[in-house]
Write a protein that holds these residues in place. Structure first.
Motif, PDB file in Angstrom:
ATOM      1  N   HIS A 171       6.246  12.121   4.871  1.00 63.36           N
ATOM      2  CA  HIS A 171       6.690  10.734   4.664  1.00 63.36           C
ATOM      3  C   HIS A 171       8.205  10.609   4.820  1.00 63.36           C
ATOM      4  O   HIS A 171       8.844   9.815   4.122  1.00 63.36           O
ATOM      5  N   LEU A 172       8.742  11.426   5.718  1.00 62.58           N
ATOM      6  CA  LEU A 172      10.191  11.465   5.876  1.00 62.58           C
ATOM      7  C   LEU A 172      10.765  10.060   6.108  1.00 62.58           C
ATOM      8  O   LEU A 172      11.845   9.724   5.601  1.00 62.58           O
ATOM      9  N   GLY A 173      10.019   9.260   6.856  1.00 60.59           N
ATOM     10  CA  GLY A 173      10.477   7.890   7.157  1.00 60.59           C
ATOM     11  C   GLY A 173      10.781   7.118   5.885  1.00 60.59           C
ATOM     12  O   GLY A 173      11.816   6.426   5.798  1.00 60.59           O
ATOM     13  N   ASP A 174       9.925   7.234   4.891  1.00 57.61           N
ATOM     14  CA  ASP A 174      10.150   6.544   3.602  1.00 57.61           C
ATOM     15  C   ASP A 174      11.458   6.995   2.967  1.00 57.61           C
ATOM     16  O   ASP A 174      12.260   6.186   2.496  1.00 57.61           O
ATOM     17  N   ALA A 194       5.110  19.263  -2.827  1.00 58.85           N
ATOM     18  CA  ALA A 194       6.136  18.217  -2.847  1.00 58.85           C
ATOM     19  C   ALA A 194       6.891  18.151  -1.511  1.00 58.85           C
ATOM     20  O   ALA A 194       7.077  17.070  -0.941  1.00 58.85           O
ATOM     21  N   LEU A 195       7.300  19.295  -1.005  1.00 56.59           N
ATOM     22  CA  LEU A 195       8.112  19.276   0.227  1.00 56.59           C
ATOM     23  C   LEU A 195       7.272  18.902   1.447  1.00 56.59           C
ATOM     24  O   LEU A 195       7.779  18.298   2.397  1.00 56.59           O
ATOM     25  N   LEU A 210       0.849  -1.210   0.000  1.00 50.68           N
ATOM     26  CA  LEU A 210       0.000   0.000   0.000  1.00 50.68           C
ATOM     27  C   LEU A 210       0.871   1.242   0.000  1.00 50.68           C
ATOM     28  O   LEU A 210       0.632   2.194  -0.755  1.00 50.68           O
ATOM     29  N   GLU A 211       1.893   1.234   0.877  1.00 50.61           N
ATOM     30  CA  GLU A 211       2.767   2.413   0.975  1.00 50.61           C
ATOM     31  C   GLU A 211       3.547   2.618  -0.317  1.00 50.61           C
ATOM     32  O   GLU A 211       3.770   3.749  -0.758  1.00 50.61           O
ATOM     33  N   CYS A 215      17.224   7.710   0.352  1.00 46.80           N
ATOM     34  CA  CYS A 215      17.161   8.708  -0.739  1.00 46.80           C
ATOM     35  C   CYS A 215      17.693  10.051  -0.283  1.00 46.80           C
ATOM     36  O   CYS A 215      18.240  10.815  -1.077  1.00 46.80           O
ATOM     37  N   ILE A 216      17.485  10.354   1.009  1.00 40.71           N
ATOM     38  CA  ILE A 216      18.011  11.613   1.539  1.00 40.71           C
ATOM     39  C   ILE A 216      18.605  11.347   2.924  1.00 40.71           C
ATOM     40  O   ILE A 216      18.336  10.309   3.530  1.00 40.71           O
TER      41      ILE A 216
END
Ligand SMILES: CCCCCCCC/C=C\CCCCCC(=O)SCCNC(=O)CCNC(=O)[C@H](O)C(C)(C)COP(=O)(O)OP(=O)(O)OC[C@H]1O[C@@H](n2cnc3c(N)ncnc32)[C@H](O)[C@@H]1OP(=O)(O)O
Ligand SMILES: Cc1cc2nc3c(=O)[nH]c(=O)nc-3n(C[C@H](O)[C@H](O)[C@H](O)COP(=O)(O)OP(=O)(O)OC[C@H]3O[C@@H](n4cnc5c(N)ncnc54)[C@H](O)[C@@H]3O)c2cc1C
Length: 669
Positions: free
Chosen positions: A572-575, A565-566, A525-526, A581-582
């Motif tokens: 969803h910082l966890g993702d 976007a930001l 789902l995520e 990615c960052i």
């Protein structure tokens, strides 16, 4: 500017004066064209000026009164459409601005499209003109008491009888009762009914049939048909204007030519013939409606945001230390950080909805030419965008209610009714979780094909860049670097791809594909959400590449796009971190940049919601009034409540007076 920052502007005229862009040009960007602005405006005003379309006391009506009022409005709308010889575009907009869910939504929104999409030319020639003239009223009867999501599990049967050249439509069990179709309960004369086709002793699965339900003379149910309304729904007023219905068939006979036969046919002898087209085209009406639901999401969200922004500019709480004027709540950074991402989302959904409409039209043209290659992507995009935009919009309407404090909870704010009408969008036309799992299935298929060298196209084209996206590291070094579209796109693509690849790898470790998919479904789902959010962000950037005219318009849209976007990145910082990615530092820089962007939106906020061009009638909110004259309107509205018709309430003599005059005392007192 100083006035805004200093909190001295206390009316909306002052707010409008601080805008840094041409609002009329923004109206064009929002509506899509100058023509669209003009026709929207004309239809909205036509509805607003007609007393039959008043809706200010709607939440005070009983269910029966509300339903009758809906019938009256629908009939009056039709009368005006005919009298004024409105075009189809104008008529659709007029109905939109009437803003009361009713049988017409399903008649035009599903019954007619189902016949057009699944009926032969001959069937269309027979049924569509009758529907267009309202000689018949139709609904879409698919869902049953026992099954909604699982369409293949439907139980209603349509058994061909070669002796009479008829189908016998039957509800074999209680759970096979049709349950939910809008317009079915009280209004429809006909339905497109989805049932298992049985001929020559074999079950060929679900097909569509046109079935007459009620007499065209006196509206009574035809023999063998039991039907009615399924009962009151969530919220006062709201979706209770719709007669969602229950329907049972007891061996009801219909002529063979009422099976919708564009995709497959049953011959006079009872032979089943399937045309050379994918079976999934049976689901075409759902794909069409999901696409329109994405456009509805931006409408509903922009309404809520318009109310919350205008009211937040009027509402003041707390003052300066020195006892100076109180602060507009819109100036609080917390209010901005909750509200401005929703404003940005409204614009984002508007533009992705525009793109989805284009995609749908393109796919339809290809289908006409027997090119079915883009069907899976059309399904994934409509299912995914329907799911993500409706879930976020329902949450956002509720957030707007909270952003309006206590007054947001009053019906007169317009927000409770908007929420209650809107929230079933997360369920109807496909439960949002079920639809996201369809997107995940499409993504897993795409990932598995990468190994074979098949280049993905369309919205999954980024996956072809797998070598780079699996290992790239964001080069963002300063908060300002996050204003670079390429930097944003790269991290959104990397996040979506890495999440999909992780899922695919974990599924491959399971004993079977099916077990792996089921076990991993929360992660899937995520992964699907990440892919859909990438689509929305990408389409917003693409919109900015187009010719956008008007002073300051492009700059405002750029700000909103970056906020959208930001904000997602922050949420969803966890993702983004767990997929590498960052870095945490880059996440913090994104948040810093967000704060700066909010400050840039602040003086433009009221003008940005003015650009939606909504009449006070359509908004139906004392808090969202164009003139910002909120308090007298709130006060006046309270006195309209039926409870205030008498000074002494009904029930006083029976229940209050005896209580107050009672002689009995508790023994311990
Ligand atoms: C401003 C305020 C606005 C408010 C407005 C208020 C006005 C109100 C307006 C409207 C009222 C709302 C009307 C609502 C009407 C309804 O709800 S109608 C009923 C809708 N029902 C559903 O949506 C049911 C959901 N279920 C399904 O769609 C399907 O059953 C399923 C997709 C979940 C699963 O189907 P199944 O046949 O079991 O398929 P699978 O085995 O999973 O897949 C087989 C392959 O088919 C592909 N596929 C599935 N669906 C589609 C499709 N639609 N198009 C194309 N392809 C499809 C699927 O991907 C599989 O492909 P592969 O085999 O290649 O993997
Ligand atoms: C206001 C409204 C109007 C409607 N109008 C119509 C209409 O006009 N015509 C019509 O035919 N239908 C209509 N419907 C029915 C609607 O389409 C269905 O309710 C919808 O498709 C969801 O199906 P369900 O009710 O069977 O939910 P269920 O599938 O029973 O969902 C229950 C729960 O199970 C979960 N779930 C189900 N399957 C899975 C799975 N495979 N994996 C994981 N979780 C799963 C869901 O996420 C949900 O949490 C309407 C519904 C509403 C609320």
């Amino acid at each position: 500017m100083a006035a805004v920052d200093g909190g001295e502007v206390d009316h909306l005229a002052g707010e409008r004066a601080t805008a840094h862009f041409d609002v009329d040009a923004m109206k064009v960007a929002w509506a899509g064209s100058r023509h669209a602005v003009e026709v929207n405006d004309r239809m909205a005003r036509l509805v607003a000026s007609d007393p039959v379309f008043r809706k200010d006391t709607r939440t005070m009506l009983s269910r029966k009164e509300l339903f009758k009022d809906t019938l009256k409005k629908a009939a009056h709308a039709w009368k005006r459409i005919v009298e004024l010889r409105l075009t189809e575009e104008e008529a659709n907009l007029l109905r939109l601005y009437v803003d009361q869910p009713g049988y017409v939504d399903l008649h035009w929104g599903m019954f007619v499209p189902a016949i057009k999409g699944q009926g032969t030319e001959e069937q269309q020639k027979k049924w569509v003109p009758m529907a267009y003239k309202f000689q018949i009223i139709g609904c879409y009867a698919q869902t049953e008491l026992g099954h909604g999501s699982n369409v293949q599990g439907l139980e209603t049967t349509a058994t061909f009888d070669p002796n009479t050249d008829e189908f016998v439509v039957h509800s074999p069990t209680l759970t096979s009762s049709k349950w939910w179709p809008g317009g079915l309960g009280k209004a429809s004369t006909h339905a497109v009914v989805y049932a298992r086709l049985i001929t020559q002793g074999k079950d060929y699965g679900i097909h569509g049939f046109i079935v007459q339900l009620r007499s065209l003379d006196d509206h009574s149910p035809l023999p063998g048909i039991t039907l009615g309304d399924i009962g009151g729904k969530f919220g006062s007023g709201a979706y209770n204007s719709m007669d969602n219905g229950v329907l049972r068939f007891d061996h009801v006979r219909i002529p063979r030519d009422q099976m919708l036969m564009r995709l497959s046919q049953v011959t006079r002898e009872g032979k089943y013939v399937h045309s050379d087209v994918p079976k999934q085209l049976l689901y075409g009406t759902m794909v069409y409606v999901r696409q329109t639901i994405v456009a509805d999401a931006s409408k509903a969200l922009s309404r809520a945001v318009c109310i919350a922004v205008r009211y937040s500019a009027i509402r003041k709480q707390f003052g300066s230390q020195a006892g100076g004027p109180e602060t507009q709540v819109l100036n609080y950074k917390t209010q901005q950080s909750r509200l401005f991402p929703l404003l940005a989302s409204a614009y984002a959904y508007r533009f992705v909805g525009e793109w989805l409409k284009w995609l749908y039209t393109d796919v339809m043209q290809k289908l006409e030419a027997k090119d079915y290659s883009t069907l899976p992507e059309a399904h994934a995009c409509t299912a995914g965008l329907k799911s993500v935009t409706t879930s976020a919009t329902a949450d956002a309407i509720e957030e707007c209610r909270k952003l309006c404090g206590g007054h947001g909870y009053l019906n007169s704010s317009g927000l409770p009714e908007l929420f209650a009408v809107y929230v079933p969008a997360c369920t109807y036309e496909g439960d949002n979780v079920v639809l996201l799992l369809q997107v995940a299935r499409f993504l897993m298929k795409t990932v598995s094909q990468l190994a074979s060298g098949k280049q993905p196209v369309g919205t999954t084209a980024y996956m072809g860049n797998i070598q780079y996206l699996m290992q790239c590291k964001s080069a963002v070094n300063t908060a300002g670097d996050w204003l670079n579209p390429a930097a944003i796109k790269e991290v959104f693509e990397a996040r979506a791809l890495r999440m999909a690849v992780n899922c695919a790898q974990n599924i491959s470790k399971a004993p079977s594909q099916e077990e792996g998919f089921s076990e991993l479904s929360p992660d899937l789902l995520e992964s699907a959400v990440a892919h859909v959010q990438l689509i929305i962000v990408t389409k917003f950037f693409e919109k900015l590449q187009q010719d956008i005219i008007g002073h300051g318009v492009k700059e405002q849209l750029q700000n909103l796009c970056n906020i959208y976007a930001l904000f997602l990145l922050h949420k969803h910082l966890g993702d983004f971190l767990s997929t590498g990615c960052i870095t945490p530092k880059q996440g913090a820089l994104a948040n810093e940049q967000l704060g700066r962007l909010y400050a840039q939106v602040r003086p433009n906020a009221v003008a940005l919601v003015d650009a939606f061009d909504y009449t006070d009638h359509y908004l139906s909110s004392v808090l969202g009034r164009y003139d910002g004259d909120v308090y007298p309107a709130l006060y006046a509205e309270a006195w309209k409540d039926p409870l205030n018709e008498t000074v002494i309430p009904d029930g006083y003599q029976e229940h209050l007076r005896p209580l107050l005059k009672q002689q009995l005392k508790f023994s311990r007192l």
